[in-house]
Design a protein around this motif. Structure first.
Motif, PDB file in Angstrom:
ATOM      1  N   VAL A  76      39.637  35.258  43.429  1.00 18.23           N
ATOM      2  CA  VAL A  76      39.822  34.261  44.475  1.00 18.23           C
ATOM      3  C   VAL A  76      39.266  32.928  43.972  1.00 18.23           C
ATOM      4  CG1 VAL A  76      39.278  33.631  46.845  1.00 18.23           C
ATOM      5  CG2 VAL A  76      39.657  36.018  46.264  1.00 18.23           C
ATOM      6  N   SER A  77      40.098  31.911  44.003  1.00 20.07           N
ATOM      7  CA  SER A  77      39.673  30.604  43.484  1.00 20.07           C
ATOM      8  C   SER A  77      38.736  29.908  44.472  1.00 20.07           C
ATOM      9  CB  SER A  77      40.892  29.716  43.219  1.00 20.07           C
ATOM     10  OG  SER A  77      41.504  29.362  44.441  1.00 20.07           O
ATOM     11  N   LYS A  78      37.988  28.940  43.973  1.00 18.63           N
ATOM     12  CA  LYS A  78      37.073  28.188  44.838  1.00 18.63           C
ATOM     13  C   LYS A  78      37.845  27.402  45.885  1.00 18.63           C
ATOM     14  CE  LYS A  78      33.248  27.880  41.679  1.00 18.63           C
ATOM     15  NZ  LYS A  78      32.260  27.069  41.007  1.00 18.63           N
ATOM     16  N   LYS A 113      38.300  41.142  43.921  1.00 20.04           N
ATOM     17  CA  LYS A 113      38.862  39.809  43.707  1.00 20.04           C
ATOM     18  C   LYS A 113      37.796  38.719  43.813  1.00 20.04           C
ATOM     19  CE  LYS A 113      43.229  41.120  43.547  1.00 20.04           C
ATOM     20  NZ  LYS A 113      44.120  40.895  42.462  1.00 20.04           N
ATOM     21  N   PHE A 114      36.588  39.104  44.233  1.00 18.71           N
ATOM     22  CA  PHE A 114      35.464  38.185  44.355  1.00 18.71           C
ATOM     23  C   PHE A 114      34.399  38.561  43.348  1.00 18.71           C
ATOM     24  CE2 PHE A 114      37.187  38.137  48.673  1.00 18.71           C
ATOM     25  CZ  PHE A 114      37.156  36.798  48.983  1.00 18.71           C
ATOM     26  N   LYS A 115      33.617  37.576  42.936  1.00 21.82           N
ATOM     27  CA  LYS A 115      32.381  37.891  42.237  1.00 21.82           C
ATOM     28  C   LYS A 115      31.433  38.457  43.289  1.00 21.82           C
ATOM     29  CE  LYS A 115      33.014  34.221  38.922  1.00 21.82           C
ATOM     30  NZ  LYS A 115      32.688  32.876  38.549  1.00 21.82           N
ATOM     31  N   VAL A 120      29.461  38.299  49.097  1.00 20.32           N
ATOM     32  CA  VAL A 120      28.371  38.357  50.069  1.00 20.32           C
ATOM     33  C   VAL A 120      28.198  36.991  50.731  1.00 20.32           C
ATOM     34  CG1 VAL A 120      25.884  38.701  50.337  1.00 20.32           C
ATOM     35  CG2 VAL A 120      27.202  40.257  48.898  1.00 20.32           C
ATOM     36  N   GLY A 121      28.273  35.936  49.950  1.00 21.29           N
ATOM     37  CA  GLY A 121      28.164  34.585  50.499  1.00 21.29           C
ATOM     38  C   GLY A 121      29.282  34.265  51.475  1.00 21.29           C
TER      39      GLY A 121
END
Length: 172
Positions: A76-78, A113-115, A120-121
């Motif tokens: 997932v991009s920023k 798909k997330f770090k 969590v954030g």
């Protein structure tokens, strides 16, 4: 009034375009939903509906983009995270949480798909947004009398009071 209607139409068109462009699959479905006659009629109205509908479509398109993408390397991009949070804020901020269930589509996005820290954030940010918007809406309901005269003397304040005093009946 015309400028407000024009801005709503431009916002609706831009966000629906981004939602359709963002989709890899089901572009036709999103185009059909965006161009439904009632949606287009609301897009030209002077209300919150065009913003709510178009941000909901954009939110869903981002969720579906990562849900249907089976490439495990794609993260997932920023920019998409910012759009998810911004659209989530828009969806949770109006209409007394009627559209809030749309936010549950976030959980379609696979965790991989997330770090790990980012996921969590995002969950913490989403929970904070929903809680803050709920608190603000409850505060506004208690401080500003919400009376509508366009719905044949429907007393929304009395309805809300009844719901909170008869929770079990209302849930039924």
């Amino acid at each position: 009034i015309l400028l407000g209607r024009l801005c709503d139409s431009v916002f609706y068109s831009a966000f629906c375009y981004l939602a359709i462009k963002n989709m890899k699959y089901y572009k036709t479905l999103f185009f059909a939903v965006a161009t439904l006659p009632l949606g287009l009629w609301l897009a030209g109205s002077f209300s919150l509906d065009p913003i709510l509908i178009s941000t909901s479509l954009l939110f869903l398109s981002i969720c579906f983009k990562y849900y249907f993408d089976r490439n495990s390397d794609v993260m997932v991009s920023k920019a998409d995270m910012v759009l998810l949070l911004g659209c989530g804020l828009s969806i949770a901020s109006v209409k007394y949480f009627v559209y809030a269930p749309v936010l549950l589509f976030f959980f379609l996005i696979p965790k991989k798909k997330f770090k790990k820290k980012t996921y969590v954030g995002m969950i913490i940010a989403a929970i904070l947004i929903v809680v803050a918007m709920g608190a603000i809406q409850l505060y506004l309901l208690k401080t500003i009398p919400f009376e509508e005269d366009r719905n044949f003397d429907v007393n929304v304040v009395a309805q809300i009071k009844w719901v909170f005093t008869h929770i079990i009946d209302a849930a039924g």
